[in-house]
Design a protein around this motif. Structure first.
Motif: not given
Length: 404
Positions: A37-45, A289-294, A338-348
């Motif tokens: 899971r960590a690798k998936k999160y770190l590889s996004y985008p 949630i995952s970055p791609d879900y966002v 979503n444009k600045v840092l895809p996968g991040a949320t308005y809180i993270t």
């Protein structure tokens, strides 16, 4: 600077990505119990060459030798984990690991609970004696909120009330847990209040006020909720009262669940099993949630937009006149993020950006002890705020005297 990030979920992976891409750290490594899971999160985008070590927070002392090669241990885990229906506090555990490894420490929040001071403050003597720094509660709220609170506080000679107001608002047909279910549930826990120099506990949502945020937000109904700032600010700054109020769709949803009894701890019988509504809610809530879900919920229109905003107000006296000093910050909405840092949320995004800004500001500085944001020296605070402004995020301030 070399940093080891413990917990590579939505926030931890974002901290690692920002620290690497912003060149805050020369070396970053992530420790997580789920390397895939960590690798998936770190590889996004885009994939980043950040090493991942499989590790369990409850057995992290086994890695103290490895951690001693780093300058900072960044704790991006929730403040507790549930094991056999018991809540295990993680901050003291990981602070002890940092002391054993002889490295500095950073975390995002405190557990608080029924104590009146953040649990991390009890370890101040150990960090001072070893000449180490522990930066505690260093996300956006707490964290940046504490820094802005100190800025407003210093504008006045005497402060009667210091208040922090936040907005967490989503627009759309679905609800997204923007961080972790543990911290979301904590918001609707018992609230530590401070009025007339006295601490007391009360039920969440006990107080309601109409809070006036800068445009385009405007007036929002906000409620008193459990918060981390109450566990440090009233003890460390000379104020008579402290208030923390939050509003927006996220808070209204939690308030509705609370009024329906979903936060009760008393077990009820469901067929042949006894379970508390709170425990039931914890397990039925979606996993992180995952970055791609966002991006998916935005692209499909289920989540139209979301925003986080923060305002701090100090009311008191200066030169014999009553005055109010205000600081506020409006973070970009989810569409922009979503444009600045895809996968991040308005809180993270605000959370990770604030922590990275603090790490950048203390780099090379000789600080030691256990410090929340309100205890950071003024030059450090200014570096943090300038960095945030440099990301085209608006930080405003207002000062005015009040004629009674």
């Amino acid at each position: 600077m070399k940093i080891a990030v413990i917990g590579c979920g939505l926030v931890g992976s974002l901290i690692a990505r920002l620290a690497t891409s912003e060149k805050i750290a020369e070396e970053v490594a992530c420790f997580d119990k789920d390397p895939d899971r960590a690798k998936k999160y770190l590889s996004y985008p885009d994939p980043l060459d950040i090493p991942i070590v499989e590790a369990d927070a409850l057995n992290l002392e086994a890695f103290s030798g490895t951690l001693s090669n780093y300058d900072y241990l960044v704790n991006a885990l929730p403040t507790f984990i549930k094991k056999d229906k018991k809540e295990i506090l993680l901050n003291p555990l990981l602070m002890s690991v940092a002391l054993k490894a002889n490295i500095n420490y950073v975390d995002l929040a405190c557990y608080g609970g029924k104590r009146k001071r953040a649990e991390q403050l009890s370890m101040a003597k150990q960090f001072l004696s070893q000449g180490l720094l522990a930066l505690i509660n260093m996300g956006v709220s707490p964290g940046l909120a504490n820094i802005l609170a100190r800025e407003a506080y210093e504008d006045l000679e005497e402060v009667d009330e210091l208040s922090i107001m936040t907005l967490e608002d989503q627009k759309g047909s679905t609800f997204v847990i923007p961080w972790s279910r543990e911290e979301m549930l904590n918001v609707a826990s018992i609230d530590l209040a401070y009025k007339n120099k006295q601490f007391f506990f009360r039920e969440p949502f006990a107080e309601a006020r109409v809070c006036n945020f800068p445009e385009p937000i405007g007036s929002i109904r906000c409620y008193s909720v459990s918060n981390d700032e109450a566990y440090t600010i009233p003890s460390l700054l000379k104020i008579n009262s402290f208030a923390y109020l939050a509003g927006g769709s996220d808070i209204e949803m939690l308030r509705a669940l609370y009024r329906l009894g979903f936060f009760e701890d008393t077990p009820i019988k469901i067929r042949k099993t006894y379970v508390s509504p709170r425990e039931f809610l914890y397990y039925v809530l979606q996993t992180p949630i995952s970055p791609d879900y966002v991006l998916k919920v935005m692209q499909e229109g289920d989540l139209e937009d979301a925003q986080f905003a923060l305002q701090v107000k100090a009311i008191g006296n200066i030169s014999g006149e009553k005055a109010v000093s205000t600081r506020y910050i409006l973070f970009p909405g989810q569409r922009t993020i979503n444009k600045v840092l895809p996968g991040a949320t308005y809180i993270t995004y605000p959370t990770a950006l604030s922590l990275v800004a603090v790490l950048r500001a203390v780099k090379g500085k000789r600080l030691k002890g256990v410090l929340p944001g309100e205890l950071l020296p003024r030059p450090i605070r200014r570096i943090v705020l300038d960095y945030i402004r440099g990301k085209k995020i608006h930080i405003g301030e207002e000062f005015k005297t009040i004629i009674e």
